[in-house]
Scaffold this motif. Sequence first.
Motif, PDB file in Angstrom:
ATOM      1  N   HIS A 308      16.379 -37.643 -77.384  1.00 48.64           N
ATOM      2  CA  HIS A 308      16.412 -38.127 -76.120  1.00 48.64           C
ATOM      3  C   HIS A 308      17.410 -37.370 -75.250  1.00 48.64           C
ATOM      4  O   HIS A 308      18.399 -37.795 -74.319  1.00 48.64           O
ATOM      5  N   ASN A 309      17.337 -35.985 -75.110  1.00 57.44           N
ATOM      6  CA  ASN A 309      18.265 -34.945 -74.396  1.00 57.44           C
ATOM      7  C   ASN A 309      17.622 -34.467 -73.147  1.00 57.44           C
ATOM      8  O   ASN A 309      17.859 -33.497 -72.563  1.00 57.44           O
ATOM      9  N   GLY A 310      16.574 -34.905 -72.690  1.00 60.90           N
ATOM     10  CA  GLY A 310      15.728 -34.712 -71.648  1.00 60.90           C
ATOM     11  C   GLY A 310      14.644 -35.640 -71.119  1.00 60.90           C
ATOM     12  O   GLY A 310      14.046 -36.409 -72.323  1.00 60.90           O
ATOM     13  N   ILE A 311      13.892 -35.133 -70.281  1.00 63.88           N
ATOM     14  CA  ILE A 311      12.546 -35.987 -69.697  1.00 63.88           C
ATOM     15  C   ILE A 311      11.431 -34.883 -69.702  1.00 63.88           C
ATOM     16  O   ILE A 311      11.781 -33.895 -69.198  1.00 63.88           O
ATOM     17  N   PHE A 312      10.446 -35.035 -70.565  1.00 63.06           N
ATOM     18  CA  PHE A 312       9.389 -34.407 -70.534  1.00 63.06           C
ATOM     19  C   PHE A 312       8.206 -34.808 -69.375  1.00 63.06           C
ATOM     20  O   PHE A 312       8.027 -36.026 -69.184  1.00 63.06           O
ATOM     21  N   VAL A 313       7.431 -33.626 -68.732  1.00 63.33           N
ATOM     22  CA  VAL A 313       6.718 -33.922 -67.802  1.00 63.33           C
ATOM     23  C   VAL A 313       5.351 -33.062 -68.146  1.00 63.33           C
ATOM     24  O   VAL A 313       5.640 -31.824 -68.732  1.00 63.33           O
ATOM     25  N   GLU A 314       4.090 -33.466 -67.898  1.00 65.33           N
ATOM     26  CA  GLU A 314       2.982 -32.631 -68.234  1.00 65.33           C
ATOM     27  C   GLU A 314       3.112 -31.170 -67.297  1.00 65.33           C
ATOM     28  O   GLU A 314       3.402 -31.722 -66.003  1.00 65.33           O
ATOM     29  N   PRO A 315       2.708 -30.133 -67.706  1.00 68.29           N
ATOM     30  CA  PRO A 315       2.833 -28.863 -66.738  1.00 68.29           C
ATOM     31  C   PRO A 315       1.755 -29.042 -65.782  1.00 68.29           C
ATOM     32  O   PRO A 315       0.614 -29.741 -65.883  1.00 68.29           O
ATOM     33  N   CYS A 316       2.278 -28.634 -64.427  1.00 64.60           N
ATOM     34  CA  CYS A 316       1.450 -28.754 -63.134  1.00 64.60           C
ATOM     35  C   CYS A 316       1.231 -30.165 -62.859  1.00 64.60           C
ATOM     36  O   CYS A 316       0.344 -30.310 -61.829  1.00 64.60           O
ATOM     37  N   SER A 317       1.922 -31.138 -63.406  1.00 66.60           N
ATOM     38  CA  SER A 317       1.672 -32.342 -62.775  1.00 66.60           C
ATOM     39  C   SER A 317       2.665 -32.926 -61.718  1.00 66.60           C
ATOM     40  O   SER A 317       3.795 -33.003 -62.005  1.00 66.60           O
ATOM     41  N   GLN A 318       2.055 -33.080 -60.487  1.00 66.16           N
ATOM     42  CA  GLN A 318       3.089 -33.087 -59.421  1.00 66.16           C
ATOM     43  C   GLN A 318       3.522 -34.423 -59.631  1.00 66.16           C
ATOM     44  O   GLN A 318       4.777 -34.892 -59.323  1.00 66.16           O
ATOM     45  N   GLU A 319       2.791 -35.580 -59.665  1.00 62.57           N
ATOM     46  CA  GLU A 319       3.252 -36.853 -59.789  1.00 62.57           C
ATOM     47  C   GLU A 319       4.311 -36.965 -60.814  1.00 62.57           C
ATOM     48  O   GLU A 319       5.440 -37.971 -60.668  1.00 62.57           O
ATOM     49  N   GLN A 320       4.260 -36.437 -62.021  1.00 60.28           N
ATOM     50  CA  GLN A 320       4.966 -36.877 -63.220  1.00 60.28           C
ATOM     51  C   GLN A 320       6.285 -36.158 -62.997  1.00 60.28           C
ATOM     52  O   GLN A 320       7.480 -36.455 -63.165  1.00 60.28           O
ATOM     53  N   LEU A 321       6.308 -34.990 -62.263  1.00 56.59           N
ATOM     54  CA  LEU A 321       7.528 -34.338 -61.888  1.00 56.59           C
ATOM     55  C   LEU A 321       8.338 -35.093 -60.994  1.00 56.59           C
ATOM     56  O   LEU A 321       9.536 -35.262 -61.173  1.00 56.59           O
ATOM     57  N   ASN A 322       7.643 -35.612 -60.122  1.00 54.16           N
ATOM     58  CA  ASN A 322       8.337 -36.398 -58.869  1.00 54.16           C
ATOM     59  C   ASN A 322       8.938 -37.481 -59.226  1.00 54.16           C
ATOM     60  O   ASN A 322      10.148 -37.893 -59.259  1.00 54.16           O
ATOM     61  N   ASN A 323       8.073 -38.261 -60.226  1.00 61.70           N
ATOM     62  CA  ASN A 323       8.362 -39.537 -60.541  1.00 61.70           C
ATOM     63  C   ASN A 323       9.665 -39.646 -61.701  1.00 61.70           C
ATOM     64  O   ASN A 323      10.863 -40.302 -61.733  1.00 61.70           O
ATOM     65  N   ALA A 324       9.756 -38.323 -62.768  1.00 61.74           N
ATOM     66  CA  ALA A 324      10.818 -38.044 -63.333  1.00 61.74           C
ATOM     67  C   ALA A 324      12.201 -37.712 -62.830  1.00 61.74           C
ATOM     68  O   ALA A 324      13.411 -38.438 -63.064  1.00 61.74           O
ATOM     69  N   VAL A 325      12.132 -36.913 -61.810  1.00 64.90           N
ATOM     70  CA  VAL A 325      13.401 -36.579 -60.897  1.00 64.90           C
ATOM     71  C   VAL A 325      13.854 -37.789 -60.096  1.00 64.90           C
ATOM     72  O   VAL A 325      15.127 -37.872 -60.224  1.00 64.90           O
ATOM     73  N   ARG A 326      12.973 -38.376 -59.657  1.00 65.32           N
ATOM     74  CA  ARG A 326      13.038 -39.609 -58.921  1.00 65.32           C
ATOM     75  C   ARG A 326      13.808 -40.571 -59.781  1.00 65.32           C
ATOM     76  O   ARG A 326      14.882 -41.139 -59.287  1.00 65.32           O
ATOM     77  N   GLN A 327      13.246 -40.851 -60.859  1.00 69.44           N
ATOM     78  CA  GLN A 327      14.052 -41.750 -61.895  1.00 69.44           C
ATOM     79  C   GLN A 327      15.437 -41.453 -62.180  1.00 69.44           C
ATOM     80  O   GLN A 327      16.224 -42.324 -62.298  1.00 69.44           O
ATOM     81  N   LEU A 328      15.559 -40.235 -62.503  1.00 70.31           N
ATOM     82  CA  LEU A 328      17.113 -39.820 -62.853  1.00 70.31           C
ATOM     83  C   LEU A 328      18.119 -39.908 -61.807  1.00 70.31           C
ATOM     84  O   LEU A 328      19.195 -40.145 -61.768  1.00 70.31           O
ATOM     85  N   LEU A 329      17.442 -39.470 -60.387  1.00 67.76           N
ATOM     86  CA  LEU A 329      18.303 -39.582 -59.231  1.00 67.76           C
ATOM     87  C   LEU A 329      18.621 -41.241 -59.125  1.00 67.76           C
ATOM     88  O   LEU A 329      19.941 -41.539 -58.442  1.00 67.76           O
TER      89      LEU A 329
END
Length: 373
Positions: A308-329
């Motif tokens: 549990h030392n980071g959050i994974f997103v699927e490569p090239c998934s704009q939605e997952q990237l946005n959601n993961a960074v938004r969640q951490l912020l």
Amino acid sequence: MRSIAIILPSEASMDKNEEFGLLPRWRRLMDEYKKYFDEINVYTCDKQNFSEKLGVRHHPCKWLINVKYLKAISYNFWLLKEIGNIKADIIRFFGSVYPLMPLFCMRNKTPKITSYQYDFYMKTKLDFGNFRGKIGYWAEKYSVKYVGNIITTTYELKDIIKKRYGVDSIVNPNFVDLSLFHPSDVEDDYLFFAGRIFYTKGIDLMIEMMCQFKKEGRTTKFILAGDGDIEHYRKIIKDKDVSELMQFVGPKSANEIADYMRHAKVFVFPTTTQEGHPKSLIEALASGCPCVVSKVLGNTEVVQEKFHNGIFVEPCSQEQLNNAVRQLLDDRKLRSILKINAVKSAQKFDVIQVVKREVDIIDAIIVKNKNGI
């Protein structure tokens, strides 16, 4: 007297390392080697002598033709000449791009070892197409099949060269200097990326993410450090009107990178193809920076769900990237949990431990060679 000869590939020239702020990494490694070897000789694709800056004896290339493609060719043929004169207990190569390795082995019977730090063949193919990929395949094949001993930086890479070339290897990861990369209690409101400014690093995904965040009224900045297609992307962020949120700061020293990492809210690393064993990612973990990374080869041995030392997103998934960074912020508690776990998980990459493990591997090879096994 114990001696080691270190040979770096053409792309790891010290002048480029100095330009990109990476020279302290090599100096730190040499300082650690000096604990175990009385004599260290380093051979690189340079014209300038870096002996003083490296703290060991450096041999720049005397035949260097500093022109694209000819640079690597001239360097490798110079190595072919020089290697016959090398007297050492072990010859330590770095990387898997030595197409003349069979001839190196014929010219000098000293035991040799190299590190397989990333899948050069597949990365070349994915980044630059099938033609350059085929060239990469043969260069890599000759390097790993003839050198005799290989250190892979991840278990994934160990499996790759076993299946592709039938070659066994020992796993020992890349290192991080924990005296430099360490956490801080002070957190500033920015995202951070360190690496090559190139499309396969997911730069376009990061830009689109910041466009969306701007629409949401977010004011968090994004700082990107590294060399590459900076002017190309500066034009894009200007055209998309997010220049006030995104800043390309260029290559930075290790001290500066460490400072950025320990104070960032999130380290964003959405590689679209694959990594080797990414140094910037393990440095981010050691700095206690919560990480959002793509689930690609290389990243998956650094960030792991069980730690549990980071959050994974699927490569090239704009939605997952946005959601993961938004969640951490938006979740300070989650950032704190990832920070603690990141620092813990980075301990095994400590340069002192990694070099000690490498020297144990080297000593076993030297003993085996002396006994004629």
